[in-house]
Design a protein around this motif. Structure first.
Motif, PDB file in Angstrom:
ATOM      1  N   ARG A 143       3.775 -49.942-117.876  1.00 59.90           N
ATOM      2  CA  ARG A 143       5.182 -49.988-117.490  1.00 59.90           C
ATOM      3  C   ARG A 143       5.426 -48.914-116.453  1.00 59.90           C
ATOM      4  O   ARG A 143       4.571 -48.071-116.214  1.00 59.90           O
ATOM      5  N   ASN A 144       6.584 -48.964-115.833  1.00 60.02           N
ATOM      6  CA  ASN A 144       6.915 -47.957-114.826  1.00 60.02           C
ATOM      7  C   ASN A 144       6.890 -46.563-115.443  1.00 60.02           C
ATOM      8  O   ASN A 144       7.312 -46.365-116.589  1.00 60.02           O
ATOM      9  N   ARG A 145       6.418 -45.610-114.650  1.00 62.69           N
ATOM     10  CA  ARG A 145       6.350 -44.213-115.094  1.00 62.69           C
ATOM     11  C   ARG A 145       6.755 -43.276-113.950  1.00 62.69           C
ATOM     12  O   ARG A 145       6.150 -42.231-113.738  1.00 62.69           O
ATOM     13  N   VAL A 146       7.788 -43.664-113.220  1.00 58.52           N
ATOM     14  CA  VAL A 146       8.199 -42.907-112.034  1.00 58.52           C
ATOM     15  C   VAL A 146       9.188 -41.787-112.334  1.00 58.52           C
ATOM     16  O   VAL A 146       9.442 -40.949-111.469  1.00 58.52           O
ATOM     17  N   LYS A 147       9.733 -41.736-113.520  1.00 50.97           N
ATOM     18  CA  LYS A 147      10.817 -40.794-113.825  1.00 50.97           C
ATOM     19  C   LYS A 147      10.433 -39.327-113.665  1.00 50.97           C
ATOM     20  O   LYS A 147      11.288 -38.479-113.456  1.00 50.97           O
ATOM     21  N   ASP A 148       9.141 -39.024-113.744  1.00 44.81           N
ATOM     22  CA  ASP A 148       8.710 -37.633-113.645  1.00 44.81           C
ATOM     23  C   ASP A 148       8.350 -37.204-112.229  1.00 44.81           C
ATOM     24  O   ASP A 148       7.793 -36.129-112.031  1.00 44.81           O
ATOM     25  N   GLY A 149       8.675 -38.051-111.237  1.00 40.33           N
ATOM     26  CA  GLY A 149       8.525 -37.636-109.854  1.00 40.33           C
ATOM     27  C   GLY A 149       7.450 -38.334-109.048  1.00 40.33           C
ATOM     28  O   GLY A 149       7.418 -38.174-107.833  1.00 40.33           O
ATOM     29  N   ASP A 150       6.554 -39.088-109.686  1.00 41.63           N
ATOM     30  CA  ASP A 150       5.535 -39.820-108.929  1.00 41.63           C
ATOM     31  C   ASP A 150       6.055 -41.226-108.660  1.00 41.63           C
ATOM     32  O   ASP A 150       5.941 -42.115-109.493  1.00 41.63           O
ATOM     33  N   ALA A 151       6.623 -41.428-107.491  1.00 44.34           N
ATOM     34  CA  ALA A 151       7.226 -42.714-107.143  1.00 44.34           C
ATOM     35  C   ALA A 151       6.195 -43.829-106.984  1.00 44.34           C
ATOM     36  O   ALA A 151       6.557 -44.991-106.830  1.00 44.34           O
ATOM     37  N   THR A 152       4.900 -43.494-107.037  1.00 48.11           N
ATOM     38  CA  THR A 152       3.862 -44.526-106.954  1.00 48.11           C
ATOM     39  C   THR A 152       3.381 -44.992-108.330  1.00 48.11           C
ATOM     40  O   THR A 152       2.490 -45.831-108.410  1.00 48.11           O
ATOM     41  N   ALA A 153       3.946 -44.475-109.394  1.00 52.89           N
ATOM     42  CA  ALA A 153       3.485 -44.793-110.754  1.00 52.89           C
ATOM     43  C   ALA A 153       4.054 -46.131-111.233  1.00 52.89           C
ATOM     44  O   ALA A 153       4.708 -46.225-112.274  1.00 52.89           O
ATOM     45  N   HIS A 154       3.779 -47.165-110.446  1.00 47.54           N
ATOM     46  CA  HIS A 154       4.196 -48.526-110.783  1.00 47.54           C
ATOM     47  C   HIS A 154       3.109 -49.186-111.636  1.00 47.54           C
ATOM     48  O   HIS A 154       1.918 -48.942-111.410  1.00 47.54           O
ATOM     49  N   PRO A 155       3.480 -50.061-112.558  1.00 53.42           N
ATOM     50  CA  PRO A 155       2.461 -50.700-113.400  1.00 53.42           C
ATOM     51  C   PRO A 155       1.510 -51.605-112.625  1.00 53.42           C
ATOM     52  O   PRO A 155       0.330 -51.703-112.968  1.00 53.42           O
ATOM     53  N   GLU A 156       1.992 -52.240-111.566  1.00 48.05           N
ATOM     54  CA  GLU A 156       1.129 -53.121-110.768  1.00 48.05           C
ATOM     55  C   GLU A 156       0.052 -52.318-110.043  1.00 48.05           C
ATOM     56  O   GLU A 156      -1.087 -52.767-109.907  1.00 48.05           O
ATOM     57  N   PHE A 157       0.418 -51.121-109.602  1.00 49.08           N
ATOM     58  CA  PHE A 157      -0.534 -50.228-108.939  1.00 49.08           C
ATOM     59  C   PHE A 157      -1.567 -49.735-109.950  1.00 49.08           C
ATOM     60  O   PHE A 157      -2.768 -49.680-109.656  1.00 49.08           O
ATOM     61  N   ALA A 158      -1.095 -49.407-111.164  1.00 45.96           N
ATOM     62  CA  ALA A 158      -2.012 -48.980-112.232  1.00 45.96           C
ATOM     63  C   ALA A 158      -2.991 -50.100-112.580  1.00 45.96           C
ATOM     64  O   ALA A 158      -4.182 -49.850-112.814  1.00 45.96           O
ATOM     65  N   ILE A 159      -2.516 -51.324-112.606  1.00 44.52           N
ATOM     66  CA  ILE A 159      -3.393 -52.467-112.881  1.00 44.52           C
ATOM     67  C   ILE A 159      -4.465 -52.590-111.810  1.00 44.52           C
ATOM     68  O   ILE A 159      -5.649 -52.786-112.118  1.00 44.52           O
ATOM     69  N   ALA A 160      -4.076 -52.486-110.549  1.00 46.75           N
ATOM     70  CA  ALA A 160      -5.057 -52.594-109.463  1.00 46.75           C
ATOM     71  C   ALA A 160      -6.124 -51.514-109.584  1.00 46.75           C
ATOM     72  O   ALA A 160      -7.328 -51.797-109.442  1.00 46.75           O
ATOM     73  N   ARG A 161      -5.706 -50.314-109.861  1.00 45.70           N
ATOM     74  CA  ARG A 161      -6.674 -49.208-109.992  1.00 45.70           C
ATOM     75  C   ARG A 161      -7.578 -49.411-111.201  1.00 45.70           C
ATOM     76  O   ARG A 161      -8.792 -49.196-111.123  1.00 45.70           O
ATOM     77  N   TRP A 162      -7.003 -49.850-112.330  1.00 43.80           N
ATOM     78  CA  TRP A 162      -7.806 -50.096-113.529  1.00 43.80           C
ATOM     79  C   TRP A 162      -8.820 -51.209-113.258  1.00 43.80           C
ATOM     80  O   TRP A 162     -10.002 -51.090-113.604  1.00 43.80           O
ATOM     81  N   ALA A 163      -8.366 -52.294-112.651  1.00 41.45           N
ATOM     82  CA  ALA A 163      -9.239 -53.437-112.376  1.00 41.45           C
ATOM     83  C   ALA A 163     -10.387 -53.043-111.449  1.00 41.45           C
ATOM     84  O   ALA A 163     -11.536 -53.475-111.648  1.00 41.45           O
ATOM     85  N   ALA A 164     -10.116 -52.224-110.446  1.00 38.98           N
ATOM     86  CA  ALA A 164     -11.163 -51.799-109.514  1.00 38.98           C
ATOM     87  C   ALA A 164     -12.251 -51.011-110.234  1.00 38.98           C
ATOM     88  O   ALA A 164     -13.431 -51.109-109.873  1.00 38.98           O
ATOM     89  N   ARG A 165     -11.864 -50.263-111.258  1.00 33.00           N
ATOM     90  CA  ARG A 165     -12.833 -49.448-112.000  1.00 33.00           C
ATOM     91  C   ARG A 165     -13.563 -50.218-113.088  1.00 33.00           C
ATOM     92  O   ARG A 165     -14.675 -49.848-113.467  1.00 33.00           O
ATOM     93  N   HIS A 166     -12.948 -51.273-113.633  1.00 32.83           N
ATOM     94  CA  HIS A 166     -13.478 -51.901-114.846  1.00 32.83           C
ATOM     95  C   HIS A 166     -13.929 -53.357-114.717  1.00 32.83           C
ATOM     96  O   HIS A 166     -14.580 -53.867-115.634  1.00 32.83           O
ATOM     97  N   LEU A 167     -13.590 -54.022-113.637  1.00 38.46           N
ATOM     98  CA  LEU A 167     -13.910 -55.444-113.520  1.00 38.46           C
ATOM     99  C   LEU A 167     -14.770 -55.714-112.295  1.00 38.46           C
ATOM    100  O   LEU A 167     -14.594 -55.068-111.256  1.00 38.46           O
ATOM    101  N   THR A 168     -15.638 -56.691-112.415  1.00 32.85           N
ATOM    102  CA  THR A 168     -16.413 -57.129-111.260  1.00 32.85           C
ATOM    103  C   THR A 168     -15.479 -57.827-110.281  1.00 32.85           C
ATOM    104  O   THR A 168     -14.391 -58.290-110.668  1.00 32.85           O
TER     105      THR A 168
END
Length: 159
Positions: free
Chosen positions: A45-70
């Motif tokens: 889920r969104n986690r931007v409230k603490d100041g990181d405006a890039t902490a979007h869930p879609e961005f987190a998914i892309a980063r997770w997928a790049a590390r964990h999926l072929t």
């Protein structure tokens, strides 16, 4: 491709995550990554409230997928999200080679509501996903979830 009942199940989970974000004082956005078999691989889920405006869930998914999926598994996966990807997230999605995107509400819908409420516009242009990532298959919005998302957005951004 039309939004199916199975798609709606995952979109409802995204809405639940958006509500969880709102309840935690954050912006109401949630996303789920599902593989080609229907298994949920990652959600956030969104986690931007603490100041990181890039902490979007879609961005987190892309980063997770790049590390964990072929690359093949990424291409066959679907990202479900409560709101259409912003340009940053659409670019990340395309760069890591994720598959289809299904969203509950569009950037155009949210933009219209923000204008209606007199809320501040986002600092980045709200572009359709395919303007940023023309090769990605995209389905949405899901009209069945528009009122629910409208209410969540209004609770955070309305005046």
């Amino acid at each position: 491709m039309a939004i199916s009942d199975a798609d709606l199940k995952y979109l409802r989970r995204c809405v639940d995550l958006a509500r969880e974000a709102l309840d935690d004082g954050d912006e109401p956005f949630g996303s789920v990554l599902v593989d080609h078999t229907g298994t949920t691989l990652f959600e956030d889920r969104n986690r931007v409230k603490d100041g990181d405006a890039t902490a979007h869930p879609e961005f987190a998914i892309a980063r997770w997928a790049a590390r964990h999926l072929t690359p093949d598994r990424r291409a066959r996966a679907t990202v479900y999200t409560s709101g259409e990807h912003c340009p940053m997230c659409a670019a990340a999605h395309a760069w890591v080679g994720l598959g289809r995107i299904v969203y509950a509400t569009s950037s155009a819908q949210l933009g219209g509501w923000l204008t209606e409420w007199g809320a501040q516009a986002p600092p980045v242009a709200t572009l359709p996903i395919n303007t940023v990532a023309p090769g990605v298959v995209v389905d949405g919005p899901a009209e069945e979830l528009a009122e629910t998302m409208h209410n969540l957005y209004r609770a955070k951004f309305g005046r």
